[in-house]
Design an enzyme around this catalytic site. Structure first.
Site, mmCIF file in Angstrom:
data_model
loop_
_atom_site.group_PDB
_atom_site.id
_atom_site.type_symbol
_atom_site.label_atom_id
_atom_site.label_comp_id
_atom_site.label_asym_id
_atom_site.label_seq_id
_atom_site.Cartn_x
_atom_site.Cartn_y
_atom_site.Cartn_z
ATOM 1 N N LYS A 84 -1.306 2.534 -0.985
ATOM 2 C CA LYS A 84 -2.065 1.457 -1.624
ATOM 3 C C LYS A 84 -2.897 1.910 -2.840
ATOM 4 C CE LYS A 84 -1.343 -2.084 1.334
ATOM 5 N NZ LYS A 84 -0.441 -1.533 2.343
ATOM 6 N N GLU A 106 -7.977 -9.573 -1.282
ATOM 7 C CA GLU A 106 -7.899 -9.921 0.147
ATOM 8 C C GLU A 106 -7.223 -8.766 0.856
ATOM 9 O OE1 GLU A 106 -4.405 -9.595 -0.177
ATOM 10 O OE2 GLU A 106 -4.907 -10.410 -2.141
ATOM 11 N N SER A 373 5.299 5.593 4.147
ATOM 12 C CA SER A 373 4.264 4.862 3.411
ATOM 13 C C SER A 373 2.834 5.097 3.884
ATOM 14 C CB SER A 373 4.568 3.359 3.439
ATOM 15 O OG SER A 373 4.642 2.889 4.770
#
Ligand SMILES: *Cc1c(COP(=O)(O)O)cnc(C)c1O
Length: 390
Positions: A84, A106, A373
């Protein structure tokens, strides 16, 4: 192809009040991103703060188990524990260049919210995070971290109190305050230019894979396997390989208990094209065309839509849409732990599970890259509860 369109997918299905913000964002991205100054600043942060390049690890024991060579692209080692931050740093830097004072976003599992407040603090921007009330309860640990770092958490009670409702709420807020705030979109979804911006920032993953596999093997991989919902880690890994027709690309979504169960998130199997959050994409919907929230146990796979570029690549046959069921996912966590001593995020475990359960699709002289990930610390309770009850 029209700007912001991928085949029929994508577009800007938003109210007039948002158009100004989207155009401003597109212009700023085109102006700042290619400059040497922006590149240097971003690459410096990715390297010295984020820890890039992340390793491409030859998982020898896991390879022996499945019968072909498997490499793991270690995004779990990026600061924050998942991919991220690549996108959060890029967009925060862009927001700073645009003169914005505040980041709004969000989050569902909290991974993206955490990455956003990290990037916001580095760039000197305030951070406000909309989060469904159900998710605030479920993700208490990440909520604590975000608060400690100074983020303001805004509980979203509308709808079902989950991610899709939080996205709607953030878009509404952005329409009202885009002069001073940037909406830091967390995945390759939303109206143009977001899907392109996020995919560009995440492409650092695939660019590194290409360089690293050429160094280690002297050739490109035969396949890349990535999990996802919106598609940011998958597209990030895939994009530099889209024109390399010999590299097979597999996208693995959450199958839930079964495709018929109400916790299945397999939008490519169960959904159809529809507009969600300003973009035409593959979406889970009920018979009346209402968006159906998905409820897989991997919180990060719970976005009901698949980003427009991914939707297009799957429709065009370039990416194979796949899924893994919950019992396979938990077994994959165990197998990765046993062979390599790593605990993957439940999202990541979907990609691992697919490889474990479809060995016949790969032959023994092939090289497969799994985009690893994220790490599983955030999922420990869920994993332990599954195996041992609570
Ligand atoms: C958020 C997340 C995902 C899913 O998001 P994409 O945008 O589809 O990549 C997958 N894995 C991990 C570890 C995540 O945190």
């Amino acid at each position: 192809m029209l700007k912001g369109r991928f085949g029929k997918y994508g577009g800007q299905y938003v109210s007039e009040t948002l158009m100004h913000a989207l155009i401003e964002l597109e212009e700023a991205f085109e102006r700042f991103y290619p400059t040497a100054e922006f590149q240097e600043e971003l690459n410096g942060l990715l390297r010295d703060y984020g820890g890039r390049p992340t390793p491409l690890y030859y998982a020898k024991n896991f390879s022996r188990l499945v019968g072909f060579k498997v490499y793991l692209k270690r995004e779990d080692l990026l600061c924050g524990g998942s991919h991220k931050l690549n996108n959060a740093l890029g967009q925060a830097l862009l927001a700073k260049k645009m003169g914005k004072k505040r980041l709004i976003t969000e989050t569902a599992a909290g991974q993206h919210g955490l990455a956003t407040v990290m990037a916001g603090n580095i760039c000197g921007l305030k951070t406000e995070i909309f989060m469904g009330i159900k998710d605030i309860e479920r993700q208490a640990a990440n909520v604590k971290k975000m608060r400690l770092l100074g983020a303001k958490i805004k509980p979203v009670k509308t709808g079902a109190g989950v991610l899709k409702d939080a996205v709607s709420e953030t878009l509404r807020e952005w329409a009202a305050c885009s002069r001073t705030a940037h909406y830091l979109m967390g995945s390759t979804v939303g109206p143009h230019p977001f899907p392109t911006i996020v995919a560009t920032f995440q492409s650092v993953i695939g660019n590194e894979i290409k360089r690293q596999i050429l160094e280690k093997e002297g050739r490109l991989p035969d396949a890349i396997v990535a999990c996802g919902s919106g598609g940011s880690n998958a597209l990030g890994a895939f994009k530099p390989f889209i024109d390399e027709k010999d590299v097979r690309l597999y996208f693995v979504e959450g199958g839930g208990e079964s495709l018929g169960a109400d916790n299945s998130a397999a939008a490519f199997q169960l959904g159809k094209p529809g507009v969600l959050h300003g973009s035409l994409m593959q979406v889970m919907q009920d018979t009346h065309g209402q968006i159906r929230p998905s409820k897989t146990r991997a919180a990060g796979l719970n976005y009901p839509g698949r980003g427009p570029e991914l939707s297009y690549l799957c429709e065009a046959g370039r990416v194979k849409p796949c899924y893994a069921f919950d019992h396979e996912v938990f077994e994959a966590v165990k197998a990765m732990g046993k062979t390599e001593g790593l605990i993957p995020a439940l999202e990541t475990a979907h990609a691992i599970a697919y490889v474990l359960n479809h060995r016949e699709e790969f032959s023994e002289d092939e090289i497969v890259v799994i985009n690893y990930s994220g790490r599983g610390d955030k999922d420990l309770d869920t994993i332990l509860r599954y195996f041992y009850g609570s």
